[in-house]
Design an enzyme around this catalytic site. Structure first.
Site, PDB file in Angstrom:
ATOM      1  N   SER A 139       0.949  -1.298  -0.155  1.00 17.05           N
ATOM      2  CA  SER A 139       0.169  -0.159  -0.069  1.00 17.05           C
ATOM      3  C   SER A 139       0.814   0.995   0.002  1.00 17.05           C
ATOM      4  CB  SER A 139      -1.009   0.129   1.077  1.00 17.05           C
ATOM      5  OG  SER A 139      -1.549   1.392   1.338  1.00 17.05           O
ATOM      6  N   TYR A 152      -2.098  -0.840   9.901  1.00 13.36           N
ATOM      7  CA  TYR A 152      -2.148  -1.127   8.468  1.00 13.36           C
ATOM      8  C   TYR A 152      -0.983  -0.683   7.818  1.00 13.36           C
ATOM      9  CZ  TYR A 152      -3.758  -1.406   3.837  1.00 13.36           C
ATOM     10  OH  TYR A 152      -4.179  -1.680   2.344  1.00 13.36           O
ATOM     11  N   LYS A 156       1.715  -3.404   5.644  1.00 12.97           N
ATOM     12  CA  LYS A 156       2.004  -3.202   4.479  1.00 12.97           C
ATOM     13  C   LYS A 156       3.719  -2.953   4.312  1.00 12.97           C
ATOM     14  CE  LYS A 156      -1.907  -4.484   3.016  1.00 12.97           C
ATOM     15  NZ  LYS A 156      -1.958  -5.902   2.406  1.00 12.97           N
TER      16      LYS A 156
END
Length: 247
Positions: A139, A152, A156
């Protein structure tokens, strides 16, 4: 999308096949005449199964679940040409100091550990193909500091580093790359009430290409990385963000 290569006789595994990007990639691979094995946590496939599309319900966080799927795939084919890991979630939008350990683990594990598990389980079938490829979903948030996205973003970033390590370990038989999208117009960016998780209009204003990505704009890059056209690319992270971040 017009097929960029002939994948007749080739077999691919997509973890997170029911996601918007997963569905787009499945259709593109089927258009290339590939056989696709889709894996996701939901009971039912979002794509109608065909003689070349097989769906398995499994939790990629549970290695035993993936082992069971591996056994079923192994009875049908002797090799896999490509693995794509798309799993990811954002369960809590909180500052790090407000997160519990379980909050952190829930998002981090789905977004990273599922990738680790799938690579461990499917690699033997990839090795049988001699020339195979893995593409992992990272991401753009792995490369910037954005408040309330702690677990998150960290997960990533781990995917990016993991991809580089795996590329070094599995070469030359298996190429391993990742993709790092910006915002993509899929269910992932929407809340249950239908609103987006961020100010969509403000985001689009700052993107030089003035739009959210469509799922097909991500899946087409993944398809390229799976194909022989990317035969000299490994250990890389490809950014797909309309110019929002230029690396």
């Amino acid at each position: 999308m017009k097929a960029i290569y002939n994948a007749s006789g080739k077999k691919f595994v997509i973890v997170g096949a029911n996601s918007g990007i997963g569905q787009a990639l499945t259709h593109e691979l089927l258009d290339c005449d590939a056989t696709v094995f889709g894996i996701d946590i939901q009971k039912d496939s979002q794509i109608v199964t065909t003689p070349k599309y097989f769906y398995f319900k499994a939790n990629p966080l549970e290695k035993n679940d993936l082992d069971d799927v591996f056994t079923k795939i192994d009875t049908q084919v002797d090799q896999i040409n490509g693995l794509v890991n798309l799993s990811g979630t954002i369960k809590q939008f909180k500052a790090i100091e407000s997160l519990t350990s379980s909050d952190w683990d829930e998002t981090y594990d789905i977004s990273f550990k599922s990738c680790f598990n799938a690579c461990k389980v499917i690699t033997p079938l990839l090795r049988n193909a001699q020339k195979a490829a893995i593409v992992n979903m990272a991401s753009g948030l792995a490369f910037i500091g954005q408040k309330n996205y702690g677990p998150y973003s960290a997960s990533k970033a781990a995917v990016v580093s993991f991809t580089k390590t795996l590329a070094a370990e599995l070469a030359p038989a298996i190429r391993v790359n990742s993709v790092a999208p910006g915002a993509v117009n899929t269910n992932f960016i929407y809340k249950e009430d239908g609103g987006t998780r961020f100010d969509k209009d403000q985001y689009i204003k700052m993107v030089p290409l003035k739009s959210l990505a469509r799922p097909e704009e991500i899946s087409s890059v993944i398809l390229f990385l799976l194909s022989e056209s990317a035969s000299h690319i490994t250990g890389q992270c490809i950014h797909i963000n309309g110019g929002a971040g230029m690396h």
